[in-house]
Design a protein around this motif. Structure first.
Motif, PDB file in Angstrom:
ATOM      1  N   LEU A 104       2.347   4.706  -0.793  1.00 52.69           N
ATOM      2  CA  LEU A 104       1.911   5.991  -1.321  1.00 52.69           C
ATOM      3  C   LEU A 104       3.101   6.729  -1.891  1.00 52.69           C
ATOM      4  O   LEU A 104       3.035   7.344  -2.920  1.00 52.69           O
ATOM      5  CB  LEU A 104       1.268   6.819  -0.205  1.00 52.69           C
ATOM      6  N   ASN A 105       4.217   6.656  -1.161  1.00 49.75           N
ATOM      7  CA  ASN A 105       5.461   7.148  -1.753  1.00 49.75           C
ATOM      8  C   ASN A 105       6.189   5.919  -2.239  1.00 49.75           C
ATOM      9  O   ASN A 105       6.814   5.206  -1.468  1.00 49.75           O
ATOM     10  CB  ASN A 105       6.310   7.853  -0.698  1.00 49.75           C
ATOM     11  N   PHE A 142      12.506  -0.086   3.097  1.00 47.92           N
ATOM     12  CA  PHE A 142      12.197  -0.611   4.423  1.00 47.92           C
ATOM     13  C   PHE A 142      11.160  -1.709   4.300  1.00 47.92           C
ATOM     14  O   PHE A 142      10.174  -1.558   3.610  1.00 47.92           O
ATOM     15  CB  PHE A 142      11.640   0.490   5.322  1.00 47.92           C
ATOM     16  N   GLU A 165       9.841   4.702  -1.202  1.00 50.64           N
ATOM     17  CA  GLU A 165      10.267   4.330   0.141  1.00 50.64           C
ATOM     18  C   GLU A 165      10.058   2.859   0.444  1.00 50.64           C
ATOM     19  O   GLU A 165      10.695   2.291   1.295  1.00 50.64           O
ATOM     20  CB  GLU A 165       9.473   5.146   1.152  1.00 50.64           C
ATOM     21  N   MET A 184       0.852  -1.205   0.000  1.00 50.54           N
ATOM     22  CA  MET A 184       0.000   0.000   0.000  1.00 50.54           C
ATOM     23  C   MET A 184       0.868   1.228   0.000  1.00 50.54           C
ATOM     24  O   MET A 184       0.789   2.056   0.879  1.00 50.54           O
ATOM     25  CB  MET A 184      -0.849  -0.017   1.283  1.00 50.54           C
ATOM     26  N   SER A 196     -12.725  10.922  23.311  1.00 49.34           N
ATOM     27  CA  SER A 196     -13.795  11.413  22.423  1.00 49.34           C
ATOM     28  C   SER A 196     -15.143  11.329  23.110  1.00 49.34           C
ATOM     29  O   SER A 196     -15.980  12.216  22.941  1.00 49.34           O
ATOM     30  CB  SER A 196     -13.894  10.628  21.119  1.00 49.34           C
ATOM     31  N   ARG A 197     -15.339  10.273  23.903  1.00 47.76           N
ATOM     32  CA  ARG A 197     -16.615  10.144  24.591  1.00 47.76           C
ATOM     33  C   ARG A 197     -16.797  11.277  25.595  1.00 47.76           C
ATOM     34  O   ARG A 197     -17.861  11.894  25.671  1.00 47.76           O
ATOM     35  CB  ARG A 197     -16.689   8.801  25.309  1.00 47.76           C
ATOM     36  N   MET A 224     -15.336  14.173  25.498  1.00 50.54           N
ATOM     37  CA  MET A 224     -15.487  15.432  24.779  1.00 50.54           C
ATOM     38  C   MET A 224     -16.906  15.579  24.253  1.00 50.54           C
ATOM     39  O   MET A 224     -17.497  16.663  24.327  1.00 50.54           O
ATOM     40  CB  MET A 224     -14.484  15.482  23.620  1.00 50.54           C
ATOM     41  N   GLN A 239      -8.020   7.153  23.353  1.00 44.26           N
ATOM     42  CA  GLN A 239      -8.645   8.063  22.393  1.00 44.26           C
ATOM     43  C   GLN A 239     -10.161   7.954  22.435  1.00 44.26           C
ATOM     44  O   GLN A 239     -10.876   8.961  22.407  1.00 44.26           O
ATOM     45  CB  GLN A 239      -8.177   7.739  20.971  1.00 44.26           C
ATOM     46  N   ASP A 240     -10.643   6.716  22.508  1.00 42.44           N
ATOM     47  CA  ASP A 240     -12.096   6.512  22.578  1.00 42.44           C
ATOM     48  C   ASP A 240     -12.666   7.191  23.805  1.00 42.44           C
ATOM     49  O   ASP A 240     -13.712   7.844  23.748  1.00 42.44           O
ATOM     50  CB  ASP A 240     -12.419   5.011  22.640  1.00 42.44           C
ATOM     51  N   TRP A 288       8.261  -3.848   6.142  1.00 38.40           N
ATOM     52  CA  TRP A 288       7.351  -3.626   7.256  1.00 38.40           C
ATOM     53  C   TRP A 288       7.136  -4.917   8.004  1.00 38.40           C
ATOM     54  O   TRP A 288       6.792  -5.938   7.433  1.00 38.40           O
ATOM     55  CB  TRP A 288       6.027  -3.091   6.707  1.00 38.40           C
ATOM     56  N   GLY A 303      -1.920  17.533  23.205  1.00 32.47           N
ATOM     57  CA  GLY A 303      -2.429  17.673  21.849  1.00 32.47           C
ATOM     58  C   GLY A 303      -3.910  17.467  21.691  1.00 32.47           C
ATOM     59  O   GLY A 303      -4.406  17.406  20.571  1.00 32.47           O
ATOM     60  N   THR A 304      -4.642  17.353  22.801  1.00 32.74           N
ATOM     61  CA  THR A 304      -6.103  17.196  22.689  1.00 32.74           C
ATOM     62  C   THR A 304      -6.741  18.566  22.496  1.00 32.74           C
ATOM     63  O   THR A 304      -6.227  19.569  22.970  1.00 32.74           O
ATOM     64  CB  THR A 304      -6.670  16.600  23.995  1.00 32.74           C
ATOM     65  N   ILE A 305      -7.876  18.558  21.817  1.00 38.34           N
ATOM     66  CA  ILE A 305      -8.580  19.821  21.584  1.00 38.34           C
ATOM     67  C   ILE A 305      -9.140  20.339  22.906  1.00 38.34           C
ATOM     68  O   ILE A 305      -9.675  19.589  23.718  1.00 38.34           O
ATOM     69  CB  ILE A 305      -9.709  19.591  20.562  1.00 38.34           C
ATOM     70  N   LEU A 326      -0.631   0.254  21.316  1.00 37.02           N
ATOM     71  CA  LEU A 326      -1.613   0.747  20.343  1.00 37.02           C
ATOM     72  C   LEU A 326      -3.028   0.596  20.876  1.00 37.02           C
ATOM     73  O   LEU A 326      -3.868   1.494  20.752  1.00 37.02           O
ATOM     74  CB  LEU A 326      -1.479  -0.030  19.035  1.00 37.02           C
TER      75      LEU A 326
END
Lengths: 710, 200
Positions: free
Chosen positions: B3-4, B11, B7, B1, B35-36, B38, B31-32, B13, B57-59, B24
């Motif tokens: 895109l560039n 490397f 590259e 996949m 968002s909940r 927020m 994150q979930d 993956w 970095g959260t809004i 992760l």
């Protein structure tokens, strides 16, 4: 202060919005309670309403909500699905760019950001290509064979069936209106639709209703919802200034200015030198007014509709001559009346140029109406257009419910308007593989001697000529007749026995071929019946298909493909411009069917492609699954999402029927529009390189574009 | 996949390791949750600003009293620092132990070769109670006897954490934070007990 990474910012915003709308999406969704900054409380399931009630200052958030609003203005449906789909797309994009950026971690931040921006622009380009070429191609070639039609007769004389309309509207309203009310609102809307539409052109009538819906409904608070009803004619939101009862048809006049002449008009001076001049001018004015009113009386005018407030003298003369007067009507109401009755304003020769009086028209009746201690004027209009005027009186215990129903009904009319429009598709067919993949399938599927009504490929079996076969394959795929045949077998599925088409209330002006009740057999709505159930009514549809075959060779919407395909093994045709259309009235069963079908065909397509086309197709295919996932979240066991997904994929890969467990239909055009709107919004987001925050709105004479973008 | 395209060939993956998957997963859960929260605040009438928090970095959100509020910093424990080996010694230790285990047990012994880390891990994942449940249901520690000094290091770290948590609990005003701190303390205590069992 500048912020980098528009995809990440957009993802955060979209996730927050998704967390809100995912609670109220679908038939099993709840209501969301929102406190506005002004302190008011809003309890709603309407996605558009909720999004507009949020206080958002983030530029990307405002942009997303603006995209949703403009989509809703056009289609009336899909705000929540929009946000969910957009969120999944952004997540997919984030995963792609994270994966790629993890490879090149040692590059500096700025360079990485620049690389990311190029990547996003590249993806934006790929999305555009997808939208213009791939999507239309897949819709036309693969999805169209699954479409059903809401009409139950061939193209020329299409008749809309009440039960299919009810299915469509129930599915629409159950996601928007409270659970205890949606059936009632569906019935109300169906009644209204059949009362107002003539069989000639629904589009014109729908357009009129959509544009003037505010004037065509009255909201009453304090009464139960079940008191809502439909009234003949128009209900004006004003009371009579003078009411003189009159029987039978009466003449009506619309005025837009004050009948009594004024001393002076604008841009002119009136110079008085003495008292007597004033007295004589005044006397002249009075006489003039009297003359005009006498003139109207001589023409037997019994109703005066005015957009301005008339002076007391006019009212006095009106009362003397037995004329009813309604004043201060809004210009929208007056233009609606003009549109319905076909008025054209003109001035009578004897009248001075100060006053503009339009021609007279006849109204059936005009009487006062009292609804919950408020007085209205009830006018019975004689319509010259395709729209038979009726008015909806919406009742509700509180103003919030009335507004909710009003919005839902308005949205439903927009949705119907979209449904009854032909959707034109155009794409470029690239190489032989794509094209041939459709025809071998057609010959492979002629297994049974009796053609399965749902499969248009099988109909091709009947044709001897191979050349014609492929041409007709293209034609049939996009013709109405096939989909009607599908519906004819579909509708009998809904009942255990076929009754004669008498469905109707006396004021249903449209012919309806399908039976009255639409009970769903055991909660399953089969798209197409199998041969095993020996229902005698299916004989007829099948025969009709054979007859229609002759018809479809010529008639119906044609796929204008300039194809010269003699046999299956000719040399390849590199590319041709094809244009086709999705005919009006195409529907699919609810419950994420469109998404799963498109997902399946996109995955297949992606396998045969390389590079960015494959990437974009995979991205969109995976994001599409997000919608049925949320819809099936409350279901368990055999009806849970993974089970349903596996079953559907199995059915599709073996070319069998997809069984649906939910009754209800949704418009294909609406879904297509939603997809294109979301892709357009995503492209806009991807083309943002930098977000620059300003503390104050720029001055009006500055360039507005420099606020958010580089 | 790619895109560039240039590259990709340079490397190759590899799929993420268990630790990275856990990170992760934890990040996604965080994150979930953000968002909940927020979404909840937006429905309550808070305003979504165009700025992001400098730390995470959260809004940012702003309430009616014009007070600025960051959902992640003020309601959830920051998870990123705890799992980043560069910033936290414990995370580095657990990662080292993982690598050790991976090289030691070539044959996949049991379905969860990373069951060793569950003992020190729970307090690192945010929402310590959730992590504790995962650890409690995990399989028993493998037959490989743990290194003695590693265990004592872990115990020291746990005690340190316990002290810190109790100090925080005393000064905390938010209900959410207090609940999470109590969960953390409980997890530390249980971890200490398990460690003591391991030693004997």
């Amino acid at each position: 202060m500048a912020a980098q990474g528009s995809v990440k910012a957009a993802l955060q915003v979209a996730e927050a919005l998704e967390a809100i709308v995912s609670r109220c999406v679908g038939p099993d969704g709840g209501q969301v309670l929102c406190t506005k900054p002004t302190g008011e409380v809003l309890l709603s399931r309407d996605g558009g309403r909720l999004l507009e009630a949020l206080h958002l200052e983030h530029p990307v958030a405002r942009m997303i909500v603006a995209c949703v609003s403009s989509h809703l203005k056009k289609t009336g449906d899909g705000a929540k699905t929009f946000i969910i789909f957009l969120c999944h797309l952004l997540r997919g994009l984030d995963a792609i760019t994270e994966k790629d950026s993890s490879i090149s971690e040692n590059i500096q931040t700025y360079e990485r950001h620049w690389k990311n921006c190029c990547q996003w622009k590249f993806i934006a380009q790929a999305l555009l290509t997808f939208q213009t070429q791939i999507l239309d191609y897949i819709m036309d070639h693969y999805l169209s064979r699954h479409f059903l039609s809401i009409f139950s007769s061939p193209a020329k004389d299409r008749a809309l069936c009440r039960s299919s309309l009810e299915l469509l509207l129930e599915a629409y309203f159950c996601g928007r209106v409270g659970r205890n009310n949606y059936k009632f609102i569906t019935q109300l809307m169906c009644d209204y639709f059949f009362k107002c539409m003539t069989s000639k052109s629904e589009m014109e009538a729908l357009e009129l209703v959509d544009n003037s819906f505010v004037e065509l409904n009255i909201g009453i608070t304090g009464l139960p919802v079940s008191d809502s009803r439909i009234m003949d004619g128009l209900v004006l939101s004003r009371d009579f200034s003078v009411y003189c009862p009159a029987d039978g048809a009466i003449r009506m006049v619309i005025v837009r200015e004050i009948i009594q002449p004024l001393f002076s008009t604008s841009r002119s001076e009136f110079i008085l030198n003495s008292e007597t001049q004033f007295q004589s001018s005044h006397f002249w004015i009075m006489e003039r007014t009297k003359a005009i009113m006498k003139h109207l009386h001589s023409h037997d005018v019994k109703l005066l509709l005015s957009s301005v407030k008339q002076p007391d003298l006019v009212i006095y003369h009106a009362r003397l001559s037995g004329m009813s007067v309604v004043e201060c009507l809004s210009s929208e109401e007056l233009s609606l009346i003009q549109r319905i009755t076909g008025f054209s304003p003109c001035s009578l020769p004897q009248v001075s140029s100060l006053c503009e009086i339009s021609s007279t028209a006849l109204v059936k009746f005009c009487k006062p109406l009292i609804l919950r201690s408020k007085r209205y004027v009830h006018l019975g209009l004689m319509s010259t257009s395709a729209f038979i005027p009726h008015c909806v009186i919406l009742c509700g215990p509180v103003i919030g419910i009335v507004e909710q129903h009003e919005r839902a009904l308005h949205g439903a009319f927009k949705m119907l308007r979209q449904l009854f429009t032909h959707l034109s598709l155009s794409y470029i067919m690239q190489n032989k593989d794509q094209y041939d993949s459709s025809s071998p399938k057609s010959s492979r599927e002629n297994s049974s001697q009796l053609p399965d009504p749902g499969k248009c490929q099988d109909i091709i079996v009947k044709n001897r000529d191979k050349l014609e076969k492929n041409q007709i394959h293209l034609k049939v795929l996009s013709s109405l007749a096939v989909s009607d045949a599908q519906l004819r077998t579909y509708i009998p599925c809904l009942t255990s026995k076929m009754t004669t088409a008498d469905t109707l209330q006396t004021d249903e002006t449209l012919r309806c071929l399908s039976p009255e009740k639409h009970e769903v057999i055991d909660g399953h709505v089969l798209l197409v019946e199998t041969n095993s159930t020996g229902n005698s009514t299916r004989e007829n549809p099948r025969l009709e298909i054979d007859e229609n075959l002759e018809v479809t060779k010529i008639a119906g919407k044609r796929c204008l493909c300039t194809v010269r395909h003699q046999s299956m093994d000719t040399t390849c045709i590199t590319s041709q411009d094809c244009s086709s259309s999705v005919p009006a009235g195409c529907v699919l069963p609810v419950g994420g069917n469109f998404e799963i079908l498109l997902h399946y065909y996109l995955l297949n397509y992606a396998k045969s492609q390389h590079s960015e086309k494959s990437m974009v197709s995979m991205l969109i295919a995976n994001a599409l699954l997000g919608i049925p996932k949320i819809l099936y979240k409350p279901k368990k066991g055999n009806y849970s999402f993974p089970q349903m997904y596996l079953r559907s994929l199995q059915a599709l890969s073996t070319n069998q029927l997809m069984i649906n467990h939910q009754a209800g239909l949704e418009s294909v055009t609406g879904k297509y529009q939603l997809l294109t709107s979301v892709l357009a919004c995503l492209t806009k987001i991807l083309t943002i390189d930098l977000i620059i925050h300003v503390k104050r709105q720029p001055q009006k004479n500055c360039d507005q574009d420099s606020e958010d973008e580089l | 996949m790619a895109l560039n395209g240039a590259e990709v060939d340079d490397f190759s993956w590899e799929p993420p390791t268990e630790a990275e998957t856990k990170v992760l997963q934890a990040r996604r859960e965080r994150q979930d949750r953000i968002s909940r929260l927020m979404g909840d605040y937006l429905l309550r009438g808070y305003r979504m600003l165009g700025d992001t928090c400098a730390d995470c970095g959260t809004i940012l959100l702003q309430d009616k009293q014009r007070k600025i509020y960051c959902v992640a910093c003020q309601e959830l424990d920051s998870d990123v620092d705890k799992d980043n080996p560069a910033l936290n010694a414990q995370a580095a230790l657990s990662q080292a132990r993982e690598h050790q285990l991976a090289s030691a047990t070539e044959i996949p012994s049991g379905s969860r070769p990373t069951s060793q880390p569950p003992v020190p891990r729970p307090e690192h994942c945010e929402g310590a109670a959730a992590g504790l449940k995962a650890a409690a249901q995990g399989p028993p520690p493998p037959a490989v006897p743990p290194n003695a000094d590693v265990v004592s290091c872990t115990q020291t770290a746990l005690l340190q954490k316990l002290t810190w948590a109790s100090a925080e609990l005393g000064s905390s005003t938010s209900l959410e934070t207090s609940i999470q701190l109590c969960g953390l303390i409980r997890a530390c205590a249980d971890a200490l007990c398990t460690l003591k069992q391991l030693q004997h």
